[in-house]
Write an enzyme that holds these catalytic residues in place. Structure first.
Site, PDB file in Angstrom:
ATOM      1  N   LYS A 161       0.838  -1.208   0.000  1.00 38.25           N
ATOM      2  CA  LYS A 161       0.000   0.000   0.000  1.00 38.25           C
ATOM      3  C   LYS A 161       0.869   1.254   0.000  1.00 38.25           C
ATOM      4  O   LYS A 161       0.563   2.237  -0.693  1.00 38.25           O
ATOM      5  CB  LYS A 161      -0.932  -0.009   1.207  1.00 38.25           C
ATOM      6  CG  LYS A 161      -2.084  -0.997   1.088  1.00 38.25           C
ATOM      7  CD  LYS A 161      -2.999  -0.955   2.303  1.00 38.25           C
ATOM      8  CE  LYS A 161      -4.170  -1.920   2.154  1.00 38.25           C
ATOM      9  NZ  LYS A 161      -5.077  -1.879   3.325  1.00 38.25           N
ATOM     10  N   SER A 165      -0.794   1.046   5.778  1.00 35.01           N
ATOM     11  CA  SER A 165      -1.103   0.253   6.965  1.00 35.01           C
ATOM     12  C   SER A 165      -2.222  -0.727   6.651  1.00 35.01           C
ATOM     13  O   SER A 165      -3.052  -0.479   5.773  1.00 35.01           O
ATOM     14  CB  SER A 165      -1.516   1.173   8.120  1.00 35.01           C
ATOM     15  OG  SER A 165      -1.741   0.426   9.306  1.00 35.01           O
ATOM     16  N   ASP A 166      -2.232  -1.825   7.387  1.00 33.01           N
ATOM     17  CA  ASP A 166      -3.306  -2.797   7.226  1.00 33.01           C
ATOM     18  C   ASP A 166      -3.543  -3.503   8.556  1.00 33.01           C
ATOM     19  O   ASP A 166      -2.613  -3.669   9.357  1.00 33.01           O
ATOM     20  CB  ASP A 166      -2.969  -3.826   6.148  1.00 33.01           C
ATOM     21  CG  ASP A 166      -4.220  -4.539   5.652  1.00 33.01           C
ATOM     22  OD1 ASP A 166      -4.962  -3.936   4.849  1.00 33.01           O
ATOM     23  OD2 ASP A 166      -4.468  -5.679   6.078  1.00 33.01           O
ATOM     24  N   THR A 167      -4.793  -3.893   8.783  1.00 37.88           N
ATOM     25  CA  THR A 167      -5.179  -4.559  10.031  1.00 37.88           C
ATOM     26  C   THR A 167      -5.961  -5.826   9.710  1.00 37.88           C
ATOM     27  O   THR A 167      -6.839  -5.820   8.846  1.00 37.88           O
ATOM     28  CB  THR A 167      -6.053  -3.631  10.893  1.00 37.88           C
ATOM     29  OG1 THR A 167      -5.312  -2.453  11.224  1.00 37.88           O
ATOM     30  CG2 THR A 167      -6.470  -4.326  12.187  1.00 37.88           C
TER      31      THR A 167
END
Length: 220
Positions: A83, A101-103
């Protein structure tokens, strides 16, 4: 004791060099490659009211397909890096540092992403009921020359959910755009009995770790 000799020309040259380096750092743009309003709010908090701290926002769409055999931690870190890299390409300007960011939510080794529909959200919430799960959030920064990343894992314990709890929550539509079908900062927080780790990471951006990465990139 040896006495140093003050050389005005050398001193001025050194000071000018430091000022030029500082100006170069300060001229770099910070870009958040995320459409998440939660991440935007959290990133803004890191400015601590400093009016000089600002950032641009863009949405970087990537292929988020989970690769066969890929561990959950490796998967979420890869997405954050991709990303950030995609955001840098989209931004198209030099001297930019892009944050991706990723969750994800992980239960019994299974990755729970955003629900496909209400039935999927219902299934996820039933799985999470009265169980402890892991929330992994990865953050990546890149300027095209250097890429830094970090992973924060938090343990979350849910209380027992009744069928009515689940149906009522899904009716609010809050679960539909969130990993694991809940938002701890919203109505879904009613289901969280306790956490072990970073609250802001569960929301979507670990503040302490993100601040450390920004400092390494000389943004903060």
């Amino acid at each position: 004791m040896a006495l140093g000799i003050f050389d005005p020309q050398t001193s001025a040259s050194g000071l000018q060099g430091k000022m030029m380096q500082r100006d170069k750092v300060e001229s770099r743009s910070l870009v958040l490659a995320s459409a998440s309003p939660r991440r935007k709010e959290l990133l803004a908090q890191l400015g601590l009211g400093n009016t000089q701290f600002s950032f641009d926002v863009l949405s970087a769409d990537i292929d988020e397909t989970h690769q066969q055999g890929e561990q959950a931690a490796d998967y979420v870190v890869r997405l954050a890096i991709e990303k950030a890299q995609a955001g840098l390409t989209l931004y198209g300007k030099r001297e930019a540092v892009v944050l991706g960011s990723d969750t994800i939510v992980v239960l019994d080794g299974q990755i729970l992403g955003k629900p496909k529909d209400e039935a999927d959200a219902h299934h996820m919430l039933r799985q999470l009921s009265h169980r402890q799960h892991s929330v992994m959030t990865a953050v990546a920064l890149t300027d095209g020359q250097q890429t830094l990343s970090t992973l924060v894992e938090t343990q979350v314990q849910f209380c027992q959910l009744s069928e009515q709890d689940i149906f009522n929550y899904i009716a609010t539509a809050e679960p539909m755009d969130k990993a694991g079908a809940y938002g701890i900062q919203g109505l879904g927080g009613c289901f969280v009995q306790r956490i072990e780790g970073s609250y802001s990471a569960v929301v979507g951006l670990p503040l302490v770790e993100t601040k450390m990465l920004l400092a390494q990139m000389q943004i903060l």
